[in-house]
Enzyme design. Structure first.
Site, mmCIF file in Angstrom:
data_model
loop_
_atom_site.group_PDB
_atom_site.id
_atom_site.type_symbol
_atom_site.label_atom_id
_atom_site.label_comp_id
_atom_site.label_asym_id
_atom_site.label_seq_id
_atom_site.Cartn_x
_atom_site.Cartn_y
_atom_site.Cartn_z
ATOM 1 N N CYS A 11 43.755 -52.046 -41.967
ATOM 2 C CA CYS A 11 44.459 -52.575 -40.793
ATOM 3 C C CYS A 11 43.819 -53.881 -40.330
ATOM 4 O O CYS A 11 42.758 -53.867 -39.698
ATOM 5 C CB CYS A 11 44.441 -51.537 -39.667
ATOM 6 S SG CYS A 11 45.237 -52.128 -38.159
ATOM 7 N N CYS A 31 43.544 -54.352 -36.552
ATOM 8 C CA CYS A 31 42.453 -53.570 -35.952
ATOM 9 C C CYS A 31 41.087 -54.194 -36.255
ATOM 10 O O CYS A 31 40.229 -54.262 -35.376
ATOM 11 C CB CYS A 31 42.441 -52.146 -36.509
ATOM 12 S SG CYS A 31 44.046 -51.381 -36.663
ATOM 13 N N ASP A 32 40.883 -54.623 -37.480
ATOM 14 C CA ASP A 32 39.518 -54.949 -37.928
ATOM 15 C C ASP A 32 39.254 -56.424 -38.197
ATOM 16 O O ASP A 32 38.109 -56.809 -38.417
ATOM 17 C CB ASP A 32 39.201 -54.147 -39.200
ATOM 18 C CG ASP A 32 39.242 -52.642 -38.934
ATOM 19 O OD1 ASP A 32 38.973 -52.246 -37.786
ATOM 20 O OD2 ASP A 32 39.544 -51.879 -39.860
#
Ligand code: NAP
Length: 334
Positions: A157, A160-161
């Site tokens: 993701c 997200c990261d």
């Protein structure tokens, strides 16, 4: 009392305090299958609205977030929160509202007649309404390094990261919309994004392709596959192989994003509700499936957003739709 954030009178609570869950109970108003952000949020809303609610959590209570480390983009946590902690808190919040949570896996369902049945290996549960919140799992490359470095440089993701990889070289694997969108997004942080794709042609939409192809920070490796991921405590190198020439080369990287699609967890719903070609639940109207009284929330139907916050929002929406459905069914019977 009106639910503060929904504004929907239909979600009034009964002011008789949290319910004590009865583990032997098998008949419920609402059965939620799955315990990620969508399932727990649906549990919070349904229980708070006074419905006897069961969550069957499946084999991985908490869902994908249990396998992540820090979550920086879930609102309400100024300094971020660890994925597993967020899910434990959601679980406790749902239980405090009165949700019965059984850590067992649904292995079969029968949506032909009401009440609908959800079966585990040892129990048969009945519900007036069902919320499918079984999620989707990222498709994996199948490399040992994916497991070794999960949360230590290997990610599924970018949203997200991505910010964890500032000023580093990274790899994105895949050639679809997700891979191209993620590669482009990741150029905000990374020094160089190596896009590794198994063919010489991208599957992604033309406009996204053009944007990526003209981005100087993205380096394309065509007809290529990642065959090994190496590192000490975290990812440091990947070996990529040209599938036409068999030539292998090593790239020094800080992270590797796998964006080769998702697999929705819908096997048990085949022949029961409408699924699309890729196995995602098809929604008929808002969170309604084609079967009256069966709803879906989160990554199990959502191909585009796949965020904890959007999954939670879908769980809320499904619960409100369930409330409306049960109330209207009761009115019809009167
Ligand atoms: P996808 O369209 O199925 O693409 C998957 C990509 O991964 C393909 O390029 C495929 O290669 C490659 N791949 C699959 N298995 C692989 C393996 N084992 N090893 C290496 N490569 C592999 O998946 P997606 O990109 O996640 O998109 C899913 C859906 O969401 C699509 O309908 C997409 O349009 C939509 N989506 C839309 C947007 C947007 O519009 N902004 C953004 C993201 C996703 P091949 O090409 O060779 O098959």
């Amino acid at each position: 009392m009106m639910s503060a954030d929904s504004g929907a009178a239909v979600l009034e609570t009964k002011d008789d305090g949290p319910k004590i869950p009865d583990k032997k109970k098998t008949k419920f108003d609402v059965i939620i299958i799955g315990a990620g952000p969508s399932g727990y949020t649906a549990g919070i809303y349904c229980s708070r609205a006074g419905y006897d609610t069961l969550i069957l959590s499946g084999v991985l209570p908490g869902g994908q977030l249990v396998n992540t480390t820090e979550v920086e983009n879930y609102p309400g946590f100024e300094n971020g929160i660890m994925g597993p902690d967020l899910m434990i808190d959601m679980r406790k919040q749902s239980q405090r509202m009165g949700t019965t949570i059984v850590d067992d896996e649904a292995v079969n369902v029968d949506f032909r007649h009401k009440p609908y049945k959800v079966l585990t290996a040892s129990e048969e549960y009945e519900g007036q309404a069902i919320i499918i919140a079984t999620g989707a799992n990222p498709r994996k490359l199948g490399l040992e390094g994916e497991e070794t470095f999960g949360g230590k440089g290997v990610s599924y993701c970018a949203t997200c990261d991505g910010p964890f990889f500032r000023n580093q070289d990274i790899i994105v694997v895949g050639g679809g919309d997700s891979a191209i969108e993620e590669a482009t997004f990741l150029t905000k942080f990374a020094t160089t994004v190596h896009l590794v794709h198994r063919r010489a042609e991208l599957r992604a939409s033309k406009v996204m392709q053009e944007r990526a192809l003209s981005n100087e920070k993205i380096k394309f490796h065509w007809d290529s596959a990642v065959i090994d991921i190496k590192g000490d405590q975290k990812v440091q190198q990947a070996i990529i192989k040209n599938l036409k020439t068999n030539e292998e080369k090593s790239l020094d990287i800080g992270g590797l994003f796998v964006a080769i699609g998702h697999i929705p967890n819908t096997k048990i719903f085949e022949n029961q509700i409408d699924l699309d070609d890729e196995g995602y639940v098809v929604l008929k109207n808002r969170t309604h499936t084609n079967v009256e009284g069966v709803f879906a929330a989160g990554d199990v139907h959502d191909k585009n957003y796949k965020q904890a916050i959007t999954a939670a929002a879908f769980g809320c929406m499904a619960a409100i739709d369930v409330d409306k459905y049960i109330s209207e069914s009761a009115n019809k019977q009167e």
